[in-house]
Design a protein around this motif. Structure first.
Motif, PDB file in Angstrom:
ATOM      1  N   LYS A 148      -0.554   0.176 -22.750  1.00 24.62           N
ATOM      2  CA  LYS A 148      -1.060   1.343 -22.021  1.00 24.62           C
ATOM      3  C   LYS A 148      -2.578   1.446 -22.052  1.00 24.62           C
ATOM      4  CE  LYS A 148      -1.331   3.829 -19.499  1.00 24.62           C
ATOM      5  NZ  LYS A 148      -0.807   4.172 -18.168  1.00 24.62           N
ATOM      6  N   VAL A 149      -3.174   1.166 -23.213  1.00 25.66           N
ATOM      7  CA  VAL A 149      -4.561   1.579 -23.455  1.00 25.66           C
ATOM      8  C   VAL A 149      -5.583   0.481 -23.203  1.00 25.66           C
ATOM      9  CG1 VAL A 149      -6.149   2.422 -25.248  1.00 25.66           C
ATOM     10  CG2 VAL A 149      -3.837   3.360 -25.075  1.00 25.66           C
ATOM     11  N   GLN A 150      -5.215  -0.782 -23.440  1.00 19.66           N
ATOM     12  CA  GLN A 150      -6.225  -1.845 -23.386  1.00 19.66           C
ATOM     13  C   GLN A 150      -7.008  -1.821 -22.083  1.00 19.66           C
ATOM     14  OE1 GLN A 150      -5.136  -5.957 -22.775  1.00 19.66           O
ATOM     15  NE2 GLN A 150      -6.356  -6.582 -24.532  1.00 19.66           N
ATOM     16  N   ARG A 151      -6.281  -1.804 -20.947  1.00 19.53           N
ATOM     17  CA  ARG A 151      -6.917  -1.636 -19.626  1.00 19.53           C
ATOM     18  C   ARG A 151      -5.947  -0.829 -18.758  1.00 19.53           C
ATOM     19  NH1 ARG A 151      -9.817  -6.494 -16.697  1.00 19.53           N
ATOM     20  NH2 ARG A 151     -10.720  -4.690 -15.635  1.00 19.53           N
ATOM     21  N   PRO A 152      -6.034   0.489 -18.821  1.00 16.71           N
ATOM     22  CA  PRO A 152      -5.048   1.322 -18.125  1.00 16.71           C
ATOM     23  C   PRO A 152      -5.108   1.227 -16.606  1.00 16.71           C
ATOM     24  CG  PRO A 152      -6.811   2.672 -19.043  1.00 16.71           C
ATOM     25  CD  PRO A 152      -6.988   1.294 -19.609  1.00 16.71           C
ATOM     26  N   GLY A 153      -6.209   0.694 -16.047  1.00 23.13           N
ATOM     27  CA  GLY A 153      -6.355   0.640 -14.598  1.00 23.13           C
ATOM     28  C   GLY A 153      -5.847  -0.623 -13.947  1.00 23.13           C
ATOM     29  N   VAL A 154      -5.071  -1.441 -14.680  1.00 19.63           N
ATOM     30  CA  VAL A 154      -4.566  -2.689 -14.098  1.00 19.63           C
ATOM     31  C   VAL A 154      -3.065  -2.599 -13.885  1.00 19.63           C
ATOM     32  CG1 VAL A 154      -6.424  -4.110 -15.029  1.00 19.63           C
ATOM     33  CG2 VAL A 154      -4.378  -3.731 -16.406  1.00 19.63           C
ATOM     34  N   CYS A 155      -2.550  -3.474 -13.014  1.00 20.09           N
ATOM     35  CA  CYS A 155      -1.164  -3.334 -12.562  1.00 20.09           C
ATOM     36  C   CYS A 155      -0.135  -3.708 -13.623  1.00 20.09           C
ATOM     37  CB  CYS A 155      -0.929  -4.149 -11.295  1.00 20.09           C
ATOM     38  SG  CYS A 155      -1.176  -5.929 -11.493  1.00 20.09           S
ATOM     39  N   ASN A 156      -0.523  -4.430 -14.688  1.00 20.90           N
ATOM     40  CA  ASN A 156       0.461  -4.786 -15.710  1.00 20.90           C
ATOM     41  C   ASN A 156       0.422  -3.850 -16.914  1.00 20.90           C
ATOM     42  OD1 ASN A 156      -1.837  -5.654 -17.066  1.00 20.90           O
ATOM     43  ND2 ASN A 156      -1.469  -7.824 -16.664  1.00 20.90           N
ATOM     44  N   ALA A 157      -0.321  -2.745 -16.795  1.00 16.38           N
ATOM     45  CA  ALA A 157      -0.323  -1.740 -17.854  1.00 16.38           C
ATOM     46  C   ALA A 157       1.006  -0.990 -17.860  1.00 16.38           C
ATOM     47  CB  ALA A 157      -1.465  -0.758 -17.650  1.00 16.38           C
ATOM     48  N   CYS A 158       1.461  -0.596 -19.031  1.00 18.09           N
ATOM     49  CA  CYS A 158       2.701   0.172 -19.149  1.00 18.09           C
ATOM     50  C   CYS A 158       2.477   1.595 -18.626  1.00 18.09           C
ATOM     51  CB  CYS A 158       3.145   0.224 -20.603  1.00 18.09           C
ATOM     52  SG  CYS A 158       4.567   1.284 -20.893  1.00 18.09           S
ATOM     53  N   GLU A 159       3.381   2.034 -17.753  1.00 25.18           N
ATOM     54  CA  GLU A 159       3.286   3.395 -17.212  1.00 25.18           C
ATOM     55  C   GLU A 159       4.387   4.302 -17.742  1.00 25.18           C
ATOM     56  OE1 GLU A 159       0.661   4.026 -15.879  1.00 25.18           O
ATOM     57  OE2 GLU A 159       0.051   2.743 -14.225  1.00 25.18           O
ATOM     58  N   LYS A 160       5.530   3.703 -18.136  1.00 26.10           N
ATOM     59  CA  LYS A 160       6.655   4.498 -18.618  1.00 26.10           C
ATOM     60  C   LYS A 160       7.248   3.887 -19.883  1.00 26.10           C
ATOM     61  CE  LYS A 160       6.351   6.926 -14.806  1.00 26.10           C
ATOM     62  NZ  LYS A 160       5.354   6.112 -14.140  1.00 26.10           N
ATOM     63  N   VAL A 161       7.663   4.742 -20.795  1.00 27.56           N
ATOM     64  CA  VAL A 161       8.362   4.309 -22.005  1.00 27.56           C
ATOM     65  C   VAL A 161       9.721   4.981 -22.040  1.00 27.56           C
ATOM     66  CG1 VAL A 161       8.371   4.332 -24.525  1.00 27.56           C
ATOM     67  CG2 VAL A 161       6.230   3.931 -23.297  1.00 27.56           C
ATOM     68  N   LEU A 162      10.766   4.186 -22.262  1.00 29.62           N
ATOM     69  CA  LEU A 162      12.125   4.683 -22.430  1.00 29.62           C
ATOM     70  C   LEU A 162      12.517   4.476 -23.888  1.00 29.62           C
ATOM     71  CD1 LEU A 162      13.669   3.044 -19.224  1.00 29.62           C
ATOM     72  CD2 LEU A 162      12.634   5.316 -19.441  1.00 29.62           C
ATOM     73  N   VAL A 163      13.057   5.506 -24.496  1.00 33.00           N
ATOM     74  CA  VAL A 163      13.353   5.460 -25.936  1.00 33.00           C
ATOM     75  C   VAL A 163      14.827   5.763 -26.169  1.00 33.00           C
ATOM     76  CG1 VAL A 163      12.830   6.487 -28.186  1.00 33.00           C
ATOM     77  CG2 VAL A 163      10.998   6.168 -26.499  1.00 33.00           C
ATOM     78  N   HIS A 164      15.484   4.921 -26.952  1.00 28.09           N
ATOM     79  CA  HIS A 164      16.892   5.143 -27.301  1.00 28.09           C
ATOM     80  C   HIS A 164      17.011   6.474 -28.044  1.00 28.09           C
ATOM     81  CE1 HIS A 164      20.930   4.551 -28.777  1.00 28.09           C
ATOM     82  NE2 HIS A 164      21.020   3.373 -28.151  1.00 28.09           N
ATOM     83  N   GLU A 165      17.982   7.291 -27.624  1.00 29.62           N
ATOM     84  CA  GLU A 165      18.089   8.645 -28.168  1.00 29.62           C
ATOM     85  C   GLU A 165      18.340   8.654 -29.683  1.00 29.62           C
ATOM     86  OE1 GLU A 165      21.257  10.470 -26.018  1.00 29.62           O
ATOM     87  OE2 GLU A 165      22.849   9.366 -27.065  1.00 29.62           O
ATOM     88  N   LYS A 166      18.952   7.598 -30.231  1.00 29.90           N
ATOM     89  CA  LYS A 166      19.257   7.575 -31.659  1.00 29.90           C
ATOM     90  C   LYS A 166      18.008   7.473 -32.538  1.00 29.90           C
ATOM     91  CE  LYS A 166      23.985   5.784 -31.389  1.00 29.90           C
ATOM     92  NZ  LYS A 166      24.920   4.691 -31.776  1.00 29.90           N
ATOM     93  N   ILE A 167      16.900   7.013 -31.965  1.00 29.90           N
ATOM     94  CA  ILE A 167      15.668   6.911 -32.763  1.00 29.90           C
ATOM     95  C   ILE A 167      14.593   7.887 -32.282  1.00 29.90           C
ATOM     96  CG2 ILE A 167      16.032   4.497 -33.412  1.00 29.90           C
ATOM     97  CD1 ILE A 167      13.963   3.770 -31.200  1.00 29.90           C
ATOM     98  N   SER A 168      14.939   8.771 -31.354  1.00 32.99           N
ATOM     99  CA  SER A 168      13.927   9.648 -30.757  1.00 32.99           C
ATOM    100  C   SER A 168      13.257  10.550 -31.783  1.00 32.99           C
ATOM    101  CB  SER A 168      14.546  10.498 -29.642  1.00 32.99           C
ATOM    102  OG  SER A 168      15.606  11.298 -30.138  1.00 32.99           O
ATOM    103  N   GLU A 169      14.032  11.125 -32.711  1.00 34.20           N
ATOM    104  CA  GLU A 169      13.451  12.053 -33.697  1.00 34.20           C
ATOM    105  C   GLU A 169      12.495  11.340 -34.656  1.00 34.20           C
ATOM    106  OE1 GLU A 169      13.840  15.260 -33.662  1.00 34.20           O
ATOM    107  OE2 GLU A 169      15.454  15.422 -32.171  1.00 34.20           O
ATOM    108  N   ILE A 170      12.756  10.069 -34.912  1.00 30.53           N
ATOM    109  CA  ILE A 170      11.887   9.308 -35.830  1.00 30.53           C
ATOM    110  C   ILE A 170      10.720   8.677 -35.081  1.00 30.53           C
ATOM    111  CG2 ILE A 170      11.813   7.339 -37.424  1.00 30.53           C
ATOM    112  CD1 ILE A 170      14.820   7.747 -37.865  1.00 30.53           C
ATOM    113  N   PHE A 171      11.018   8.084 -33.932  1.00 32.82           N
ATOM    114  CA  PHE A 171      10.009   7.269 -33.247  1.00 32.82           C
ATOM    115  C   PHE A 171       9.027   8.075 -32.404  1.00 32.82           C
ATOM    116  CE2 PHE A 171       8.761   4.638 -29.519  1.00 32.82           C
ATOM    117  CZ  PHE A 171       7.950   3.740 -30.207  1.00 32.82           C
ATOM    118  N   LEU A 172       9.499   9.099 -31.711  1.00 31.25           N
ATOM    119  CA  LEU A 172       8.610   9.808 -30.788  1.00 31.25           C
ATOM    120  C   LEU A 172       7.411  10.462 -31.493  1.00 31.25           C
ATOM    121  CD1 LEU A 172      11.136  11.308 -28.217  1.00 31.25           C
ATOM    122  CD2 LEU A 172       9.506   9.438 -27.882  1.00 31.25           C
ATOM    123  N   PRO A 173       7.563  11.066 -32.672  1.00 33.18           N
ATOM    124  CA  PRO A 173       6.371  11.596 -33.345  1.00 33.18           C
ATOM    125  C   PRO A 173       5.332  10.510 -33.663  1.00 33.18           C
ATOM    126  CG  PRO A 173       8.343  12.568 -34.287  1.00 33.18           C
ATOM    127  CD  PRO A 173       8.804  11.466 -33.374  1.00 33.18           C
TER     128      PRO A 173
END
Length: 415
Positions: free
Chosen positions: A248-273
C-alpha cells in the motif's frame, strides 16, 4: 490533421528500417541513448521541474506528483533499464514452429515486428523511455502521446533520444512525440489506422475507456489496478502486516499498489488492530465494513463504490470474509483483473486461490508490488495488460511482436 499524417508517414518509413536492423544495431542505439540520458540529466530535470511546479499549482495529489517526478536516481534507473533491455535476447526472427506436411511443404511460424506502435499515457515520463526502448528492440517505430502534465519532461527525453539518433546517423523518427495536447488531436490519433498497427493506452480508467471507445486501431488494454490481498486464518500475521504496508505505502500512486484487504473473520479481532495501527502510522486513511469500523472506530464506513475504486493514494479498503471462497467471490465481483495475493500457510487454500482468481498476476505470500516488467525479468514493460487477447500481465518484448507463417516449397500447386 496533416501534421498527424506526416508523423504517421515518418513512422512507417522508420519502421521499415527498424525491421531490418540486426540485434547489434538496436543494442547500439539503446546504449547511446542510455548514455545521452545521463549526459543530459541537468536539462531533463530542469524541464521536469516545470511540470512539477505546474502540478503543485494545480493541486495535484502527492501520489500523482510522485509518478510525475524525476530525479537523478530515477534517471539513472531509466538509463540502466535501457542497458538491461540491450542485454535481452532479441525476439525478432525467433522460429516458433516448423513442420513438414504430407504434400512436401515445410511450414513454420516466426516472430516479426508489429510495425508502428502508438502509446497514449499520462503523467509518467519514464514511460517515454521504456516505450522507445522496448519498441525499438522489438523492431518497431513508436509514436507517443503523453499527457499535458508531463509535456516538458516528455519533450526533453524525446529530444535527447532524437539528438542521439541524429548524431549517430540513425533515423530520428524511430521515436516521435505528439506535442499538441488538444482533445481532438488525441481522438484523431486513435483513428490513425492507416499508420498504426496497435495502440496501447497507459493511465487512468477514464483514459483507457476513452481509447477503447474511440479507437479504430487495435487496442491492447493496460488496465487499472484495484488489487486485493486476502489474509487467511493461517497467515503469519506479523509478516502479513509487513506485506500489506509494502503493497500500500511504498508507492501508493502506481497500479500494482494494494487497494483492498480481505481478512478471514476468525483472525479479525487479533489481526485488524495490528494492521490498522501500522496503517495509521503511515498516514493511510482506512475505510471498512462494520466489523472493521467496530474494531477501529475512527475508520470511515466503506460505501459500495469504495470496493470498485482504485484510490492511487494513501487510502485503503478493508473487509472481513468468512473463508477463502468468499474472498474469491469478492475479488471476482470487484477486481480489475490486475494483481491479487493470498497470505496463508494452508497449501490447499493457496492452490485454490491460484486456480480460481482470474487476474493477470496471482501471488501467494508476497506483495502485489512485484507486478512489473523489470521485477519479472522482462527488462522493462510497456504496460500491464488485464485483457486476455494476445498479451496478459506485464508486457515485455515478446508481447510487442507479431508472427507470420513461412512456407518452403519445391513446386507444389494446390489441387
Amino acid at each position: 490533421m496533416e501534421f498527424l499524417n506526416e508523423i504517421g508517414r515518418n513512422a512507417k518509413e522508420a519502421a521499415r528500417i527498424a525491421a531490418k536492423m540486426n540485434s547489434s544495431e538496436k543494442n547500439h542505439i539503446l546504449k547511446i541513448c542510455s548514455k545521452a540520458v545521463l549526459e543530459n540529466t541537468a536539462y531533463i530535470l530542469s524541464e521536469n521541474k516545470k511540470d512539477i511546479e505546474e502540478a503543485e499549482k494545480n493541486n495535484m495529489k502527492p501520489s500523482l506528483i510522485d509518478r510525475l517526478m524525476l530525479n537523478e536516481k530515477r534517471l539513472d534507473a531509466i538509463a540502466s533499464a535501457m542497458e538491461d533491455i540491450a542485454k535481452l535476447d532479441d525476439p525478432i526472427g525467433e522460429v516458433l514452429s516448423m513442420k513438414k506436411l504430407e504434400n512436401g511443404l515445410t511450414i513454420g511460424q516466426k516472430r516479426v515486428p508489429m510495425g508502428v506502435i502508438g502509446i497514449i499515457y499520462e503523467s509518467r515520463p519514464n514511460v517515454t523511455a521504456d516505450s522507445f526502448s522496448l519498441c525499438l528492440k522489438a523492431g518497431s517505430a513508436v509514436i507517443l502521446k503523453g499527457g499535458k502534465d508531463a509535456i516538458n519532461s516528455n519533450k526533453a527525453i524525446t529530444d535527447t533520444f532524437r539528438d542521439a539518433l541524429s548524431k549517430n546517423n540513425y533515423p530520428v523518427n524511430l521515436i516521435q512525440l505528439i506535442e499538441d495536447n488538444k482533445r481532438e488531436t488525441t481522438v484523431e490519433f486513435m483513428k490513425m489506422s492507416d499508420y498504426l498497427n496497435v495502440l496501447i493506452p497507459r493511465g487512468s480508467k477514464g483514459l483507457i475507456e476513452a481509447v477503447v471507445k474511440n479507437s479504430t486501431v487495435p487496442v491492447i488494454e493496460t488496465g487499472t489496478g484495484n488489487c486485493h490481498i486476502f489474509v487467511d486464518e493461517t497467515a503469519d500475521l506479523e509478516r502479513a502486516v509487513e506485506i500489506i504496508i509494502n503493497a500500500k505505502v511504498q508507492r501508493p500512486g502506481v497500479c500494482n499498489a494494494c487497494e483492498k484487504v480481505l481478512v478471514h473473520e476468525k483472525i479479525s479481532e487479533i489481526f485488524l488492530p495490528k494492521l490498522t495501527k501500522a496503517l495509521k502510522e503511515e498516514n493511510v486513511q482506512i475505510r471498512g465494513d462494520e466489523i472493521l469500523c467496530r474494531i477501529c472506530p475512527d475508520a470511515l464506513h466503506a460505501m459500495e463504490e469504495d470496493w470498485h475504486e482504485e484510490y492511487l493514494d494513501l487510502i485503503i479498503g478493508i473487509k472481513t470474509v468468512k473463508d477463502v471462497d468468499e474472498a474469491i467471490s469478492h475479488i471476482y465481483k470487484y477486481s480489475s483483473g490486475h494483481s491479487e495475493a493470498i497470505l496463508t500457510n494452508d497449501y490447499k487454500n493457496s492452490q485454490k486461490f491460484l486456480e480460481e482468481v482470474d487476474s493477470a498476476a496471482v501471488y501467494v505470500n508476497a506483495s502485489t508490488r512485484f507486478t512489473d516488467g523489470f521485477e519479472f525479468g522482462l527488462g522493462a514493460e510497456i504496460g500491464i495488460s488485464t485483457q486476455k487477447l494476445h498479451a496478459r500481465g506485464p508486457m515485455g518484448l515478446k508481447e510487442l511482436t507479431s508472427t507470420k507463417y513461412i512456407i518452403y516449397g519445391n513446386g507444389q500447386i494446390r489441387k
